[in-house]
Design a protein around this motif. Structure first.
Motif, short mmCIF file in Angstrom:
data_model
loop_
_atom_site.label_atom_id
_atom_site.label_comp_id
_atom_site.label_asym_id
_atom_site.label_seq_id
_atom_site.Cartn_x
_atom_site.Cartn_y
_atom_site.Cartn_z
N VAL A 45 0.86 -1.19 0.00
CA VAL A 45 0.00 0.00 0.00
C VAL A 45 0.89 1.24 0.00
CG1 VAL A 45 -1.67 1.32 1.35
CG2 VAL A 45 -1.90 -1.16 1.18
N PHE A 46 0.51 2.23 -0.77
CA PHE A 46 1.23 3.50 -0.77
C PHE A 46 0.67 4.40 0.33
CE2 PHE A 46 1.47 2.38 -5.37
CZ PHE A 46 2.84 2.23 -5.45
N GLU A 47 1.57 5.23 0.87
CA GLU A 47 1.13 6.36 1.68
C GLU A 47 1.59 7.60 0.92
OE1 GLU A 47 0.63 6.72 6.26
OE2 GLU A 47 2.72 7.16 5.77
N GLN A 48 0.65 8.45 0.53
CA GLN A 48 1.03 9.51 -0.39
C GLN A 48 0.13 10.73 -0.27
OE1 GLN A 48 0.28 7.16 -4.07
NE2 GLN A 48 -1.20 8.76 -4.60
N THR A 49 0.59 11.80 -0.89
CA THR A 49 -0.21 13.01 -1.03
C THR A 49 -0.78 13.05 -2.44
OG1 THR A 49 1.70 14.29 -1.76
CG2 THR A 49 1.23 14.25 0.60
N LYS A 50 -1.83 13.84 -2.62
CA LYS A 50 -2.42 14.06 -3.94
C LYS A 50 -2.93 15.49 -4.01
CE LYS A 50 -2.26 10.51 -6.79
NZ LYS A 50 -1.72 10.64 -8.15
N TYR A 51 -2.96 16.04 -5.21
CA TYR A 51 -3.33 17.44 -5.42
C TYR A 51 -4.68 17.79 -4.81
CZ TYR A 51 -4.47 21.73 -8.01
OH TYR A 51 -4.83 23.00 -8.35
N ALA A 52 -5.66 16.87 -4.88
CA ALA A 52 -7.02 17.17 -4.44
C ALA A 52 -7.32 16.78 -3.00
CB ALA A 52 -8.03 16.48 -5.37
N LEU A 53 -6.31 16.37 -2.24
CA LEU A 53 -6.55 15.85 -0.89
C LEU A 53 -6.43 16.92 0.20
CD1 LEU A 53 -4.88 12.31 -0.94
CD2 LEU A 53 -7.29 12.93 -1.20
N GLU A 54 -6.46 18.18 -0.19
CA GLU A 54 -6.47 19.28 0.78
C GLU A 54 -5.27 19.25 1.72
OE1 GLU A 54 -10.23 18.46 2.58
OE2 GLU A 54 -11.35 19.70 1.15
N GLY A 55 -4.13 18.80 1.18
CA GLY A 55 -2.92 18.78 1.98
C GLY A 55 -2.77 17.56 2.88
N ARG A 56 -3.73 16.65 2.84
CA ARG A 56 -3.68 15.47 3.69
C ARG A 56 -2.91 14.33 3.04
NH1 ARG A 56 -9.71 14.22 5.42
NH2 ARG A 56 -10.14 14.79 3.24
N ASP A 61 3.00 9.01 -11.19
CA ASP A 61 2.67 10.00 -10.17
C ASP A 61 3.86 10.92 -9.92
OD1 ASP A 61 0.04 9.19 -9.59
OD2 ASP A 61 0.77 7.56 -8.35
N VAL A 62 3.57 12.19 -9.71
CA VAL A 62 4.63 13.16 -9.43
C VAL A 62 4.68 13.50 -7.94
CG1 VAL A 62 4.56 14.16 -11.74
CG2 VAL A 62 3.08 15.09 -9.96
N GLU A 63 3.66 13.12 -7.18
CA GLU A 63 3.65 13.39 -5.75
C GLU A 63 4.47 12.34 -5.00
OE1 GLU A 63 -0.44 14.68 -7.36
OE2 GLU A 63 0.84 12.90 -7.53
N ARG A 64 4.79 12.66 -3.75
CA ARG A 64 5.56 11.74 -2.91
C ARG A 64 4.77 10.48 -2.63
NH1 ARG A 64 5.37 10.42 2.25
NH2 ARG A 64 3.79 12.01 2.68
N GLN A 65 5.47 9.32 -2.69
CA GLN A 65 4.87 8.03 -2.37
C GLN A 65 5.81 7.24 -1.48
OE1 GLN A 65 4.16 6.22 -6.24
NE2 GLN A 65 1.96 6.55 -6.05
N ASP A 66 5.28 6.70 -0.40
CA ASP A 66 6.04 5.77 0.45
C ASP A 66 5.34 4.42 0.40
OD1 ASP A 66 7.84 7.77 1.32
OD2 ASP A 66 6.39 8.46 2.80
#
Length: 291
Positions: free
Chosen positions: A158-169, A248-253
């Motif tokens: 499972v990824f833990e990540q940010t996304k543009y539409a997630l309001e910074g979460r 994806d261009v956002e951070r993914q762990d």
């Protein structure tokens, strides 16, 4: 087309004028709507070479340049029937029996197509003429079993990540991707797992196909559970450059989670996007994972 006809008329008048008749100037003309820009360009350049008067070369060059620009804009616009276009959308375009006439396209890109439908349901006196609809590529979502997993203690990636539409979460996430034009959903699922995680899975369990938004469209999500996966050595295919979907261009762990932990995360709403939470919840109900 009007600009093209206007400039050709000017040059035709000049050609027929007494002071130019003796010089044998060639004139580019075209009344056919489907002339290609390449043919138009070659004729214009050919006629420019025939100009013998230095006095008129600059004027003719400016006229020819204007014509080329007008033709280029016309060809570009005619390649799409949308009011605004940032690229060509090659996915499925939806209409239903309630759709009246041909929808008007307002905007398209390689990702989507936004259209104005006119819709009339049984019993309605008048149609709804401003029904906005979004055609979007169908997608896959996959919950993937980790290679080190065993029947006693199965784990999933499972990824833990940010996304543009997630309001910074930050959200838990699973593999997702666009089904390329002409590609089958299951093939897309296998491909995305290989591309994003470098894994080849023996089993790909289909969990269902679901509409993203029943009023506005936005494509369908095909959910999968991938089991019995092993690492592979993979080289990037040249065809990937032409794919609609991008990395994806956002951070993914990347995390490993047990079935118990995943069930807890779903209950807490840690999978914030609806298609992620839907796919994971369906996977937990599948006989492959059910107790």
């Amino acid at each position: 087309r009007k600009a093209l006809a206007y400039h050709c008329e000017l040059m035709e008048r000049y050609r027929k004028s007494p002071q130019r008749k003796s010089q044998g100037i060639g004139i580019f003309r075209s009344t056919e709507k489907n002339k290609s820009m390449a043919i138009m360009s070659s004729k214009i350049l050919h006629n420019l070479r025939l100009l013998s008067s230095q006095k008129w070369k600059l004027l003719s060059f400016l006229l020819a340049t204007t014509i080329l620009v007008q033709v280029s804009l016309w060809v570009q616009k005619s390649s799409s029937d949308c009011v605004h276009s940032f690229g060509t959308y090659k996915g499925h375009v939806y209409t239903a029996k309630e759709t009246i006439g041909t929808p008007k396209c307002w905007l398209e890109s390689k990702w989507m197509r936004i259209q104005q439908h006119s819709v009339q349901f049984p019993g309605q006196a008048h149609p709804i003429s401003d029904w906005l609809w979004i055609d979007y590529h169908d997608r896959i979502n996959v919950l993937v079993e980790a290679p080190s997993s065993s029947s006693e203690g199965r784990q999933f990636l499972v990824f833990e990540q940010t996304k543009y539409a997630l309001e910074g979460r930050t959200s838990k996430a699973i593999i997702g991707g666009i089904i390329e034009p002409g590609e089958k959903p299951e093939i897309a699922a296998y491909r995305e797992v290989e591309e994003e995680m470098g894994l080849k899975c023996e089993e790909m369990h289909f969990l269902g196909r679901f509409r993203t938004d029943v009023n506005r469209g936005m494509g369908w999500v095909n959910s999968f559970l991938a089991a019995h996966c092993q690492p592979i050595t993979r080289q990037r295919s040249p065809d990937e450059a032409d794919q609609v979907g991008t990395a994806d261009v956002e951070r993914q762990d990347l995390l490993k989670m047990s079935v118990t932990d995943i069930r807890k995360a779903v209950g807490q709403g840690d999978f914030i996007e609806v298609q992620w939470s839907n796919t994971v919840a369906l996977a937990l109900l599948h006989p492959e994972l059910s107790d």
